[in-house]
Every structure is written in structure tokens, then in C-alpha cells.
Write an enzyme that holds these catalytic residues in place. Sequence first.
Site, PDB file in Angstrom:
ATOM      1  N   ASP A 233      41.996  41.216  17.865  1.00 51.11           N
ATOM      2  CA  ASP A 233      41.841  39.926  17.206  1.00 51.11           C
ATOM      3  C   ASP A 233      40.434  39.923  16.599  1.00 51.11           C
ATOM      4  O   ASP A 233      39.598  40.756  16.940  1.00 51.11           O
ATOM      5  CB  ASP A 233      42.058  38.753  18.177  1.00 51.11           C
ATOM      6  CG  ASP A 233      42.380  37.460  17.416  1.00 51.11           C
ATOM      7  OD1 ASP A 233      42.102  37.394  16.201  1.00 51.11           O
ATOM      8  OD2 ASP A 233      42.906  36.514  18.028  1.00 51.11           O
TER       9      ASP A 233
HETATM   10  C1  BGC Z   1      43.050  34.319  15.269  1.00 48.31           C
HETATM   11  C2  BGC Z   1      44.154  35.230  14.780  1.00 48.31           C
HETATM   12  C3  BGC Z   1      44.013  35.455  13.299  1.00 48.31           C
HETATM   13  C4  BGC Z   1      42.638  36.007  12.994  1.00 48.31           C
HETATM   14  C5  BGC Z   1      42.374  36.238  11.531  1.00 48.31           C
HETATM   15  C6  BGC Z   1      41.690  34.799  14.833  1.00 48.31           C
HETATM   16  O1  BGC Z   1      40.713  33.867  15.123  1.00 48.31           O
HETATM   17  O2  BGC Z   1      43.109  34.205  16.666  1.00 48.31           O
HETATM   18  O3  BGC Z   1      45.404  34.685  15.079  1.00 48.31           O
HETATM   19  O4  BGC Z   1      45.022  36.295  12.845  1.00 48.31           O
HETATM   20  O5  BGC Z   1      41.652  35.086  13.459  1.00 48.31           O
HETATM   21  O6  BGC Z   1      42.293  35.039  10.851  1.00 48.31           O
END
Ligand code: BGC
Length: 660
Positions: A233
Site C-alpha cells: 500500500d
Molecule cells: C489506500 C489504497 C490506495 C492507495 C493509492 C492508500 O492510502 O489505502 O487503497 O489504493 O492509497 O491511492
Amino acid sequence: MNKYQEIINQMTTEEKIDLITCNGPWHTGYVQRLNVREMCLTDGPNGVRCENASAQATDKHNLHGSYSATCFPTLALLACTWDRESAHKIGEQLASEAAYYGVDVLLGPGINHKRVPVGGRHFEYFSEDPVLTSELASEYINGLQSKGVGCSLKHYLGNNTEYNRFGVNVIIEERALQEIYLKAFRRTIKKSSPFTVMAAYNRFNGDHCAESKEALQTLLRDDIGFNGAVISDWDAVHDRVKALNAGCDLEMGFIDYSGHKQAVADALKNGEISQETLDKSCERLLELRDKCFAEKGKPTDFENGYSVAYEAAVGGMVLLKNDNIFPLANSDFCVIGMAAETPRYQGEGSSRVESFRTSSPLEELRKIYGEIPYAKGYIRNEQFDESVLNEAKGLASKHKTAIIFLDGDDYAEEESSDRKTLSLSEKHLKLIDGICSVNKRVAVVLQMGGVTEMPYLDKIQALVQSFFAGEAVGEATAALLSGKCNFSGRLAETYPVKYEDNPAYPYYAKEWEKLEYGEGIYTGYRYYDTKNVPVRFPFGYGLSYTSFSYSDMKIIRGKNKTKVSVKIKNTGNVAGAEVAMLFVSKPGADVPKKELVGFDKYYLSSGEEVNAEIEVADEDISVWDTEKHAFEVRGGVYAFAFYGNTGNIVAEKQVNNDNF
Ligand code: BGC
């Protein structure tokens, strides 16, 4: 030596490290000299959020500047469709729009289990049942990936709420981990082979997920058999060396990763990371490039996107109460509530899509019924205002029926924080009370992504949960309220009478650093049913304008599977869809009263009958044995039952596994 190893052999260490690291927030590293291309990854899950670097960020998440795309219903609504075809079509359309914008991997779907209903991202997740979640998620992924765009199945593992999401240590006892939390991932991975899995922010048994060997190697790769790429993530990796050794192939995020790159280079020199480990991650990422074959820039059809979004919205909105209000037979009604005019149709955070085009319920109802009197009823993001209420009451007192549309304030349901309560706000509760005091036929339509308490239910005559329904919210709502289409959505999670009834409530947010899943396997309906706790609406609930009968149920126990069939007939006057939901009660005293093992949705015209056939694999009736650390199918009697749309058994039969 495979073709990827041949390329890797020609790479310098620096090039390999570039390959396993992002290059800005939405792109990967690349090696031009060897024709190893950059890849683009963007959110997901309910639309393509491809950032437009020149557009201004306007929201508190700093994320709004993106190109327009179809805003599909969020996954909470998609789950209530119980419709594999709908999920598949959304996946295909997402692929077409992603490819148009040059995207290789779409960051979704999120399949975390809905454990505590205040979860801030619950609008982004499917359900409180791993079978329902994984069946729909795998169709979504199969649709997406069949067109050459990869998915990132997220957020693995235990990111079920947003509580201290970057650091909380999630502790899940073995049986619940296997039967509930890993099950959704296991089934989805087996049915759709996602190209990537995203490691979550939180810790699991002490380690951050992206750095957890137990989560990534033992459970995901060895036990489940996942053989795609693991990505982190965004900024979820703290120790890149540990993460690489755990099996996190690609580090993604917003910050400058030169320090992490250097750490990997140093670790290679001092033997903390083996060349083989680095090469393996590179190999997976090269293979990922080949899997994402979609032609970039190919024109897409956003009107088709709107239609797909509309169909899903119609299929997933849920009619919870209806005492002769819907379908709206005449035009003597008024509409109250800002949400009718400027609907809320998606949640906040990284999933936010810049919609291609939207429709509002008020506008669409007016297309059908002509001029409809309307009052705002409440002001979004502001406190209760007596004069706004009085204006709405004045209007409601002059009409036979009043339909109130309600949504939460901006950021009421968002990524990064959980809700504090399941209650509607004071202004909403006062509005319902006020309108009910002057009108005897009141309907409420909720535009909320998650569960709310409904203490007002006895006062009103009809209730619709329309969730965050995506850009076609207006047209879909109008089609259902007017009877142009029939309701067929069924709840994908239980609506408790009050938040405190939720089984995870006693364990949630007790310590900042730790979340213990003390309720074990008794989560969601598994708890309410087994412990006989009354609920407002059970899992699977949802009314229709028609009725269905079940008859002639049969069971054939085969090798490693059970085939169950039943005849379902539309016994009402209008066409409609029924979701056949098959549950099992397993032998033993230590099991939930019932568990979902299969389902299918059938569209039937008035009088039409279908023979519904559902095949249940033994894996889905097995129980995790904590001594053998394995699943087993117990001997004894298994009761299979279909439950109707109001949570009652409509057909039931038993089979004795000792006879096989
Ligand atoms: C989120 C993800 C997301 C990523 C990119 C993160 O903060 O938890 O679900 O895909 O950011 O935006």
C-alpha cells in the site's frame, strides 16, 4: 532459464532496484535500455481515478484532480446485487477505461471483511460474508483481467477498519483467520488469479503486513498458492529490506524512496538480502508487464460505462420497508432533502472518481412525474436549522406522501477514519420526526455507504437503502421508486438494532496499538443468528414488488461436493429477480447456526419458474481444526437451507455425511 531470467541477467543491481520501486506515486521504475517499460497503477475500485497532474486538488485528501471516468456504485452496493454478471461487466468496463488512460493495474477491489460497521471504508468493501465477497470480487477481477488490465486485490491482511490504520497490530485467532479473514482472499485468488495483491498498512501478529513473512510467504504464497506480485500500500513499507525478504515485490507510495533503494543495495552487499530474492521479485514484476496486455489509449465508451453503472445500481439498492408507498402510483407527493437534488453517490478518499456524468433523483423523478414540489429539509455540513425544517414540514403537510432523501455530511464516510456512531445526525432525526408529525405516508431514502441505526423505522411507511450508488444514482432511484424496475437488492451485511449489539463492539478501539478479534468466528450474522440477538434487518434481507415460492428441493451428495437444487417461481404480477441463498448448518456445537455456501440470482417474469442449481464444494462446508491446523469435513448431519428475502427458511433438507 525463462525469458524473464534472461532479461534479469542483463540488469545491473541498480536497474533491478529501480524495477522494484515506484517512480512517483502512480508509476513503477523501468529499464529503457532493455525495453522494460514503466507501468501505471491507479485507483480503483469503483472507477478509474487517473490523476491529472495539472488539475487542482480540492479536497482534504488532496486527491481530486483526476480525469473523468465512470463512477460505478461502490462495492457495498455491488455486494447487494448478488449478481456475478454485474460484477463481471463492471470489471470489463473498468478495464476499457483504464486502458484508455494508459493504466496497467487498477488498485482494487477491496475485499476486507465488514467486522465493525463503523469502518470508514466499508462503502469500499463488499460484505460480512467471505463467500459472497469472493464470488463477486472474482467476477469483477475476471472481467477486468480478461481485458488485459491487472487488479490489485486489497488490503491484505486484517485492514478491516481504519482505526490507527498505519500502525495497529491485528491479532486474529487461528480459526477465525482461516474461516473468515483469509477465506475471502483464498477463494478470490483461486477463482480469479489476481495479477497483484496489495499489502495493507496495519501490522499482523506484530509485523507490518508489507514486511510480514507470515502474511506474505507462509499464508499467501505457501498456503493459498498466490503466484502473482505483491505490492505495498502507498508508503506502507517502513523497512524495505525486511519487506523484500518477506515477499513484497514492489514498493509504492508518495515519498522519496532513494533511502530505501540504498538500503537494498547495502543489504545485498552484506548478505541480508540474497540475489535470488531480488531476482525473484524482478521476475514477478516482469511477468506482470506481460500479463497487462491492454492496448493503451484505445477509445472507450463512457456511455456504456453509465449503463453498466445504472444496471448495477438498480440491482443493488435495497427496499427495506414498504407499506403501500412504492411503486409511487400517483404524483401527489413531495420530495424533501438535499440528497435528492445533489446526491451523494460515492465515498471519500483514494477511491473518489471524477464522474463522467451524473443524474439526480429529483431531476429523474420529475422526468417521470412532472413538476414535483421540493424542500431542502436540511443543510449539508451545517447544524440543525429550525426554519429549514419548518419549510419542509409546511410542504409535507400539503401532500399525500413525503419522500425524504438523506445523506451524511461530507467526509462522514471516508478512508482514514472510522465513524464514531451508527446514528443519523440530529438534523436528520429531527427532520424525520418533523415530517412524520405532519404526514402519515413518509418514505426515507438513505444515501449512505454503510449501516446506520434506524430507531425511526416504526414511524415511517417505507425505507430504501440506496447506498453510494455511483453516477447513475438518480436514474436508478427513479426507476425503482416508480416501478419501472423492480427492487432485487439484498443486504450484504446485518443491520443491528444498535451499534453496541455488534459482536466486535467490545473489542474495537480498546487500545491504540492493538486490535484483538475477540469474537472469533462469530462475526456478523454468524453471531446474531447463533446467539439469537434480534436485529433490525438480517443479512440477505430485501423486499420486492413481487413474490417468489420455493419447492421441490433436492440434494445430491457427490465426491467432494454437494449439489442442491430447488424450484423457484415468481408468484406475483410483475417481473422481478430473486436471489437464491443457500446456507448450511454444519454438525457440532462449536459452529455458527448457519453459513452461506452458495447463491445465484434469477430474473423471472410473472409466473415463470426456474430450477435453481447450486454446487457446494467441500471446502465451503469444512471446519478449521486447530489441532491439525487444517480444514476438515466433519462426519454427521448437514442441514442445507434456502432463506427467503426476509430471513426466513423457505426450503430445507439434510444430508448425512457418514453415509458417504
Ligand atoms: C489506500 C489504497 C490506495 C492507495 C493509492 C492508500 O492510502 O489505502 O487503497 O489504493 O492509497 O491511492
